[in-house]
Design a protein around this motif. Sequence first.
Motif, PDB file in Angstrom:
ATOM      1  N   GLN A 136      83.808  57.631  39.060  1.00  0.00           N
ATOM      2  CA  GLN A 136      84.616  58.309  40.071  1.00  0.00           C
ATOM      3  C   GLN A 136      85.412  57.245  40.823  1.00  0.00           C
ATOM      4  OE1 GLN A 136      81.300  61.576  41.316  1.00  0.00           O
ATOM      5  NE2 GLN A 136      83.159  61.555  42.550  1.00  0.00           N
ATOM      6  N   GLU A 137      86.704  57.192  40.535  1.00  0.00           N
ATOM      7  CA  GLU A 137      87.536  56.119  41.068  1.00  0.00           C
ATOM      8  C   GLU A 137      87.556  56.088  42.588  1.00  0.00           C
ATOM      9  OE1 GLU A 137      91.395  56.158  39.315  1.00  0.00           O
ATOM     10  OE2 GLU A 137      90.639  56.281  37.264  1.00  0.00           O
ATOM     11  N   GLU A 138      87.479  57.268  43.214  1.00  0.00           N
ATOM     12  CA  GLU A 138      87.537  57.307  44.675  1.00  0.00           C
ATOM     13  C   GLU A 138      86.289  56.717  45.321  1.00  0.00           C
ATOM     14  OE1 GLU A 138      86.215  61.499  43.358  1.00  0.00           O
ATOM     15  OE2 GLU A 138      87.430  59.821  42.625  1.00  0.00           O
ATOM     16  N   ILE A 187      84.840  53.837  44.153  1.00  0.00           N
ATOM     17  CA  ILE A 187      84.761  52.415  43.828  1.00  0.00           C
ATOM     18  C   ILE A 187      85.032  51.580  45.079  1.00  0.00           C
ATOM     19  CG2 ILE A 187      85.846  50.523  42.562  1.00  0.00           C
ATOM     20  CD1 ILE A 187      86.293  52.393  40.253  1.00  0.00           C
ATOM     21  N   GLU A 208      80.202  51.294  42.370  1.00  0.00           N
ATOM     22  CA  GLU A 208      80.488  52.709  42.577  1.00  0.00           C
ATOM     23  C   GLU A 208      79.430  53.283  43.511  1.00  0.00           C
ATOM     24  OE1 GLU A 208      81.076  56.952  40.197  1.00  0.00           O
ATOM     25  OE2 GLU A 208      80.289  55.205  39.130  1.00  0.00           O
ATOM     26  N   ASP A 240      90.843  44.964  37.065  1.00  0.00           N
ATOM     27  CA  ASP A 240      91.363  46.266  36.639  1.00  0.00           C
ATOM     28  C   ASP A 240      91.379  46.379  35.119  1.00  0.00           C
ATOM     29  OD1 ASP A 240      91.690  47.171  39.185  1.00  0.00           O
ATOM     30  OD2 ASP A 240      93.847  46.809  39.284  1.00  0.00           O
ATOM     31  N   VAL A 245      90.491  50.688  35.067  1.00  0.00           N
ATOM     32  CA  VAL A 245      90.674  51.547  36.231  1.00  0.00           C
ATOM     33  C   VAL A 245      91.661  50.865  37.166  1.00  0.00           C
ATOM     34  CG1 VAL A 245      89.579  52.454  38.312  1.00  0.00           C
ATOM     35  CG2 VAL A 245      88.387  52.603  36.135  1.00  0.00           C
ATOM     36  N   SER A 246      92.592  51.634  37.692  1.00  0.00           N
ATOM     37  CA  SER A 246      93.532  51.079  38.663  1.00  0.00           C
ATOM     38  C   SER A 246      93.684  52.078  39.798  1.00  0.00           C
ATOM     39  CB  SER A 246      94.891  50.798  38.009  1.00  0.00           C
ATOM     40  OG  SER A 246      95.775  50.216  38.942  1.00  0.00           O
ATOM     41  N   THR A 247      92.897  51.895  40.850  1.00  0.00           N
ATOM     42  CA  THR A 247      92.944  52.809  41.986  1.00  0.00           C
ATOM     43  C   THR A 247      94.207  52.572  42.797  1.00  0.00           C
ATOM     44  OG1 THR A 247      91.623  51.229  43.235  1.00  0.00           O
ATOM     45  CG2 THR A 247      90.444  53.014  42.159  1.00  0.00           C
ATOM     46  N   LYS A 258      92.775  50.030  46.743  1.00  0.00           N
ATOM     47  CA  LYS A 258      91.422  49.507  46.573  1.00  0.00           C
ATOM     48  C   LYS A 258      90.724  49.405  47.924  1.00  0.00           C
ATOM     49  CE  LYS A 258      92.429  46.959  42.361  1.00  0.00           C
ATOM     50  NZ  LYS A 258      93.683  47.710  42.102  1.00  0.00           N
TER      51      LYS A 258
END
Length: 394
Positions: free
Chosen positions: A7-9, A11, A28, A71, A76-78, A81
């Motif tokens: 879940q990227e949000e 990280i 995470e 990344d 993954v590239s939020t 960050k």
Amino acid sequence: MIRKNIQEENIVYGVDFGSSALKISVCELLDIHEFEVLTSMKFKYIGPMNKKLFDRERIKQFIERAFSRIDRELSVSTQQKKTIVTLPMAEYKTDIITVQTVVKNNLVKFENKIELINKAKEISSCGAILHTIPLKYTLDGESVPDPIGLQGEILQMDIFVIGYDEFLLEHFKSIFEELSIKVGKFVAPPLSFINYYLNFVPAQNKAQNILVIDFGSDVSYCYRIGNSQLATFHCLNLGSEIITNDIKNVLKISYDIAKKLKENHASLINKDDEEISIDGVNVQLSLLNEIVEARYDEILETYDNVPSMHNVDGDDIKIIVLGKGHPKGVDMYLENRWKGKIQSLAPYIADTNYMIAVGNIQYALNNEIYIPQIKEKQTTGIITRLIHIFEDLF
């Protein structure tokens, strides 16, 4: 192997500007109690990291490349960050400030604590304030564990204040902003260590009074922890590099040979007087060790003179040695000098290289800096939140 269903949000990056390298642990958040370390990486500095030679653009590019490399590893590239950051260099300043207030209606409330914290910040000369930690509460002349809800007229607090150089802090803030990297908190190394230590070391092995000495290439830290609380903290822009230069200058040899001598032959406890030869240079071991001990002893003496660094019984002290810059024989040397016992973290911590970076994440959880977005039941993480024993009002 990194999981695919991240879940990227959730990280968060634990960022530690160490003495010689930038260390980043990507984690995470699984829920409000747990997180999982996805990957950790170390990036050696490409130039000096000190205030006099502070190259803002070079440091910005270095940070940007480090995050880009991570990344690629994570795929993954939020968009923005989220980080918790421990800053570089020995630019921390500390003080213990005593403040007091008259309690309205004779009932102590949380607002009274905040009032005293603000008073301490106004008095402090520690630069940009990072942490304010209550050490002792006194209500009407009597020491109390926590005054909230108690009745009294005069509340007094002894507050441990940690600040950082304002010039450098503003530069780092602007660098992270320009890179669209959110900093939830800049954390001093001892606070990261406390969070890590309390969560990884089993209860039966936790020491009540700890002296920690972290010795890097250009920076060293020494701090004491009493009853899970930071009692004192001091730092110096001196580390193993100055010892290498001492060897180089006294023996009139090249830097590379001096470094080899320090790393492979110098010792704080070896009293042999044999002659060794390295790259065609002959050196008496006794002279080499004398050079090393003289400088190391000078650095330790500075820490010995810090108030409250050694005000507990020797039998109760555990000494924790961090960093790779210490000369050989440091464990026995410190036990004899500080009258304590070395506590190794090896049985409980797989890789101390990333201890501060991961400790930053635990700090974020304990202080609820980042709240995870839970979409479904998560798997159990590898780190469990500990009850918040110490206070850090910031």
